[in-house]
Motif scaffolding. Structure first.
Motif, PDB file in Angstrom:
ATOM      1  N   PHE A   1      -0.405  -1.752  12.218  1.00 17.13           N
ATOM      2  CA  PHE A   1      -0.076  -2.405  10.783  1.00 17.13           C
ATOM      3  C   PHE A   1      -0.660  -1.449   9.898  1.00 17.13           C
ATOM      4  N   VAL A   2      -1.809  -1.013  10.105  1.00 18.16           N
ATOM      5  CA  VAL A   2      -2.685  -0.063   9.242  1.00 18.16           C
ATOM      6  C   VAL A   2      -2.173   1.351   9.019  1.00 18.16           C
TER       7      VAL A   2
ATOM      8  N   LEU B   1       3.503   4.555   4.760  1.00 18.12           N
ATOM      9  CA  LEU B   1       4.275   3.812   3.439  1.00 18.12           C
ATOM     10  C   LEU B   1       3.568   4.340   2.222  1.00 18.12           C
ATOM     11  N   ILE B   2       2.409   4.388   1.926  1.00 16.59           N
ATOM     12  CA  ILE B   2       1.805   4.916   0.478  1.00 16.59           C
ATOM     13  C   ILE B   2       2.035   6.095   0.552  1.00 16.59           C
TER      14      ILE B   2
ATOM     15  N   TYR C   1       3.890   8.421  -2.086  1.00 18.75           N
ATOM     16  CA  TYR C   1       3.054   9.514  -3.123  1.00 18.75           C
ATOM     17  C   TYR C   1       3.668  10.654  -3.170  1.00 18.75           C
TER      18      TYR C   1
ATOM     19  N   SER D   1       1.033   1.819   9.432  1.00 19.86           N
ATOM     20  CA  SER D   1       2.290   1.669   8.939  1.00 19.86           C
ATOM     21  C   SER D   1       2.243   1.642   7.168  1.00 19.86           C
ATOM     22  N   LYS D   2       1.163   1.048   7.025  1.00 17.82           N
ATOM     23  CA  LYS D   2       0.857   0.946   5.418  1.00 17.82           C
ATOM     24  C   LYS D   2       0.210   2.223   5.039  1.00 17.82           C
ATOM     25  N   ILE D   3      -0.519   3.210   5.510  1.00 19.74           N
ATOM     26  CA  ILE D   3      -0.949   4.653   5.139  1.00 19.74           C
ATOM     27  C   ILE D   3       0.566   5.379   4.997  1.00 19.74           C
TER      28      ILE D   3
END
Lengths: 150, 153
Positions: free
Chosen positions: A114-115, A121-122, A126, A117-119
């Motif tokens: 989960f973490v 995505l960000i 960017y 995937s968020k990284i």
């Protein structure tokens, strides 16, 4: 209670139809013991009840017989095999639980996924916006150079 | 030794007629399947549910106990079919509640109505008595009247 009164009370009918209480069953038992002539009445009554329900018979589909045959065969087979091997019988247990159980290590693995995937995505967003702004800057510089050359 | 044999204690006339002894499920089904299906359909009019109940009756371990039932096998099958159908009906009405619509029949406490309520609707004689505002003994007497009238037809 006299035999005739007992017959007319309807307890025998309710006993045969399975509608009697424990006390009434006991009463029937005692009356049958006390008066053997009741037996003949019960035989006639059984015949009447059977005749009544037979007159309302409905033939079931043939598939039902096959299913019963299959079930009785299975039961017989299970019983025989259990007798042969001396194994204990297993009970079919229907589980209504809709949840699954997983190893506890799956929890940090899910959190890590989960973490990450968020990284990603960000980071993806960017770099997308960064490259878009760079292209705009490049285009702007190109037009400036062209204007200077003229 | 069954109940009536115990009663008779091996002396005097034979116990109540019991011609069917130690029959297999299929033999019992061939003999009483149609009768049991008719009973179940009277209680549960949905054919697919009735067929499920019919299968459960003839594959039930309780059917074996009919071999030692003091009365005839047919009566035992009738009782078993009724109890299974009433049980299924109660489960069904628990899932899909149905309004009791006995208002029309409540006025007439005829033996037919009382028999319907007790045998087909699955009410106990006490419940039927309460519904019709009559005594339990009147309910039981109606069963006798019902079969008496059937015998005379």
């Amino acid at each position: 209670m006299k035999t005739q009164d007992f017959i007319e009370s309807g307890i025998l009918e309710s006993q045969l139809l399975g509608l009697t209480s424990k006390e009434e069953k006991e009463q029937v038992r005692l009356m049958m013991l006390a008066d053997r002539s009741l037996e003949n009445y019960v035989i006639d009554l059984e015949a009447d009840i059977r005749k009544y329900f037979t007159s309302e018979s409905v033939s079931p589909p043939t598939a039902v017989r096959e299913l019963i045959e299959l079930k009785s065969f299975k039961e017989k087979h299970n019983f025989n095999s259990d007798n042969r091997t001396g194994r204990t019988q297993y009970l079919d247990v229907e589980v209504n639980d809709t949840h699954i159980k997983v190893h506890k290590f799956w929890r940090p693995a899910f959190i890590a996924v989960f973490v990450l995937s968020k990284i990603f995505l960000i980071a993806g967003l960017y770099y997308y916006f960064k490259s878009a702004s760079q292209q705009e800057e490049l285009l702007r510089l190109k037009t400036q150079i062209e204007q200077v050359n003229r | 030794m069954n109940e009536l044999e115990r009663i008779n204690n091996g002396a005097g006339p034979q116990p109540v007629a019991k011609l069917d002894s130690n029959l297999s499920s299929l033999e019992v089904y061939d003999k009483f399947g149609a009768m049991a299906y008719g009973i179940i359909l009277q209680i549960l009019p949905q054919p697919h549910l009735a067929q499920e109940v019919l299968i459960s009756v003839f594959s039930s371990p309780q059917l074996r106990s009919c071999n030692s039932y003091p009365f005839s096998f047919a009566v035992c099958v009738i009782k078993l079919a009724r109890s299974k159908a009433v049980e299924a009906k109660k489960k069904l009405t628990a899932l899909v509640p149905v309004d009791d619509d006995y208002s029309a029949s409540l006025d007439s406490s005829s033996p037919q109505t009382i028999f319907d309520l007790a045998f087909r609707q699955g009410f106990t004689p006490d419940e039927v008595a309460g519904k019709l505002n009559i005594s339990k003994s009147e309910v039981l007497r109606s069963f006798h009247e019902f079969f008496k009238s059937y015998r005379n037809v």
